[in-house]
Motif scaffolding. Structure first.
Motif, short mmCIF file in Angstrom:
data_model
loop_
_atom_site.label_atom_id
_atom_site.label_comp_id
_atom_site.label_asym_id
_atom_site.label_seq_id
_atom_site.Cartn_x
_atom_site.Cartn_y
_atom_site.Cartn_z
N GLY A 63 0.83 -1.20 0.00
CA GLY A 63 0.00 0.00 0.00
C GLY A 63 0.86 1.25 0.00
O GLY A 63 1.85 1.32 0.72
N ILE A 64 0.51 2.20 -0.83
CA ILE A 64 1.26 3.47 -0.88
C ILE A 64 0.41 4.54 -0.20
O ILE A 64 -0.70 4.83 -0.64
N GLN A 65 0.96 5.11 0.85
CA GLN A 65 0.24 6.11 1.65
C GLN A 65 0.03 7.41 0.87
O GLN A 65 0.95 7.89 0.22
N GLU A 70 -3.87 12.82 2.64
CA GLU A 70 -5.10 12.27 3.23
C GLU A 70 -4.83 10.94 3.93
O GLU A 70 -3.89 10.25 3.61
N LYS A 71 -5.71 10.62 4.87
CA LYS A 71 -5.57 9.37 5.60
C LYS A 71 -6.16 8.23 4.77
O LYS A 71 -7.17 7.62 5.12
N LYS A 72 -5.58 8.00 3.61
CA LYS A 72 -6.05 6.91 2.78
C LYS A 72 -4.89 6.47 1.89
O LYS A 72 -3.85 7.14 1.83
N LEU A 73 -5.10 5.36 1.22
CA LEU A 73 -4.03 4.90 0.33
C LEU A 73 -4.14 5.60 -1.01
O LEU A 73 -5.23 5.88 -1.51
N LEU A 74 -2.97 5.86 -1.57
CA LEU A 74 -2.90 6.45 -2.89
C LEU A 74 -3.03 5.35 -3.94
O LEU A 74 -3.57 5.55 -5.03
N GLY A 75 -2.53 4.19 -3.58
CA GLY A 75 -2.58 3.07 -4.51
C GLY A 75 -1.81 1.91 -3.97
O GLY A 75 -1.50 1.85 -2.77
N GLU A 76 -1.49 0.98 -4.85
CA GLU A 76 -0.73 -0.18 -4.42
C GLU A 76 0.31 -0.56 -5.46
O GLU A 76 0.18 -0.21 -6.63
N PHE A 111 5.12 0.94 -14.15
CA PHE A 111 4.60 0.75 -12.79
C PHE A 111 3.62 -0.43 -12.75
O PHE A 111 2.64 -0.47 -13.48
N GLN A 112 3.94 -1.41 -11.93
CA GLN A 112 3.07 -2.58 -11.80
C GLN A 112 2.26 -2.42 -10.53
O GLN A 112 2.74 -2.70 -9.45
N GLY A 113 1.07 -1.97 -10.67
CA GLY A 113 0.26 -1.78 -9.49
C GLY A 113 -0.99 -1.01 -9.87
O GLY A 113 -1.40 -1.04 -11.02
N LYS A 114 -1.52 -0.31 -8.92
CA LYS A 114 -2.78 0.35 -9.18
C LYS A 114 -2.82 1.63 -8.36
O LYS A 114 -2.44 1.66 -7.21
N ILE A 115 -3.25 2.72 -9.02
CA ILE A 115 -3.48 3.97 -8.29
C ILE A 115 -5.00 4.10 -8.20
O ILE A 115 -5.70 3.97 -9.20
N TYR A 116 -5.50 4.34 -7.00
CA TYR A 116 -6.96 4.33 -6.82
C TYR A 116 -7.59 5.61 -7.36
O TYR A 116 -7.00 6.66 -7.34
#
Ligand code: ADP
Ligand code: MG
Length: 333
Positions: free
Chosen positions: A221-223, A227-233, A328-333
């Motif tokens: 998880g990328i902080q 904000e108090k949420k994840l940016l992505g993974e 980038f292998q992952g996901k940005i929300y």
């Protein structure tokens, strides 16, 4: 009245979940060990291998971290860093092999980032504190006087002689932007030697994951920097994830955020970026590069990431705009 607040938030990236139930062979139960070291919380998650030796492995890794912290610390008089600084302008001093490795990486990243990463930033420690902990804004003219000492070319490394030095009195190195990554990689080697085959090592903004026969990635998880949420993974099989942010160590004065990553050209906290998360094979490289990209800003920083093989990353700029590298292998929300 002093309207200065010093904030320190340790964890910036963390592992969401590690998929283990698809394995045909049963893994050991994960065990988490934490210790306060290097001015942050170090967390070791031991996930597979010789489970009966996990306690011993974690203990050995923590002592290795503590030993290396003693070599690179800006806060201890007997560290290699302190000895190099004490001899500034007076010639070279003998340094340990570990310091050669870290200085080599620091100078390399210094050079490919055009001096955005600069270990000679230590000269500014006098006025800001080694990691910005003084909590006061120094007068601009004082900073200006120190800028000539933030001289990358004045950091001398003689690998064959195992020596290093600083060209002029007044110069100082600070390896805070690179040493933590190196220490994390050494802790991983200790764990592997002690029979650990799968683990997560997390120290402040630096993380390393490894697995010997794993076929599933760790999902990290990328902080979000604000904000108090994840940016992505990010999905990582084996490798490092490093974060540099203006939200880890900072204070606010007159509505301006003063953080611990300095722009070597101005001597002030660098502007333009809120957070950078990088993925690379080697944690030392990831650590130094994340600091470099933070200073370079979104355009030049992303250009550097794209130029480097096996380095991917995410940059959040000062307006919250997110840029992601092409591989980038992952996901940005
Ligand atoms: P952290 O150490 O909080 O994980 P970084 O890896 O980004 O974050 O490193 C920040 C540290 O690097 C600072 O505390 C300081 O010691 C050092 N530093 C600050 N600015 C620079 C710079 N431009 N180049 C190299 N090192 C820097
Ligand atoms: Mg760094």
């Amino acid at each position: 009245m002093k309207a200065v607040k010093y904030a320190f938030v340790a964890a910036t990236v963390f592992v969401l979940l590690a998929v283990s139930f698809f394995y045909s062979r049963r893994e050991a139960e994960s065990v988490v060990y934490t210790r306060q070291l290097m001015g942050t919380v170090v967390e070791l998650t031991l996930m597979d291998g010789e489970a009966a030796r996990f306690d011993e492995a974690a203990e050995a890794a923590f002592s290795e971290i503590s030993r290396l912290e003693g070599i690179f610390s800006s806060y201890r008089d007997d560290s290699d860093v302190a000895r190099i600084n004490a001899a500034a302008g007076e010639g070279l001093v003998d340094i340990r092999p570990e310091t050669i490795e870290v200085l080599r990486e620091a100078l390399l990243v210094g050079s490919i980032s055009d001096g955005a990463f600069n270990p000679a930033i230590g000269a500014l420690g006098k006025v800001w504190g080694h990691s910005g902990e003084k909590g006061e804004v120094p007068p601009a003219d004082e900073i200006k006087k120190l800028l000539p000492y933030v001289d990358l070319a004045g950091v001398l490394l003689r690998e064959h002689e195992s020596q290093a030095g600083l060209k002029r009195k007044g110069m100082a190195i600070n390896l805070g932007g690179v040493a933590k990554g190196y220490i994390v990689s050494k802790a991983a080697s200790v764990l592997e030697k002690k029979g650990v085959t799968k683990a997560i090592i997390h120290a402040g903004g630096d993380m390393l994951v490894f697995q010997r026969n794993g076929d599933k990635p760790f999902i990290i998880g990328i902080q979000h920097p604000r904000e108090k949420k994840l940016l992505g993974e990010a999905r990582v099989y084996n490798g490092a994830v490093a974060t540099s942010g203006d939200y880890e160590r900072f204070f606010i004065k007159d509505n301006v955020r003063y953080h611990h990553i300095l722009d070597p050209r101005t001597g002030f906290p660098s502007k333009g970026v809120q957070g950078v998360t990088l993925m690379a094979k080697d944690p030392t490289e990831a650590d130094a590069l994340s600091t470099a990209v933070f200073v370079l800003g979104p355009e030049k920083g992303m250009a550097l990431i794209e130029k480097l093989k096996d380095v991917e990353g995410v940059i959040v700029d000062e307006n919250g705009r997110v840029t992601v590298s092409s591989g980038f292998q992952g996901k940005i929300y």
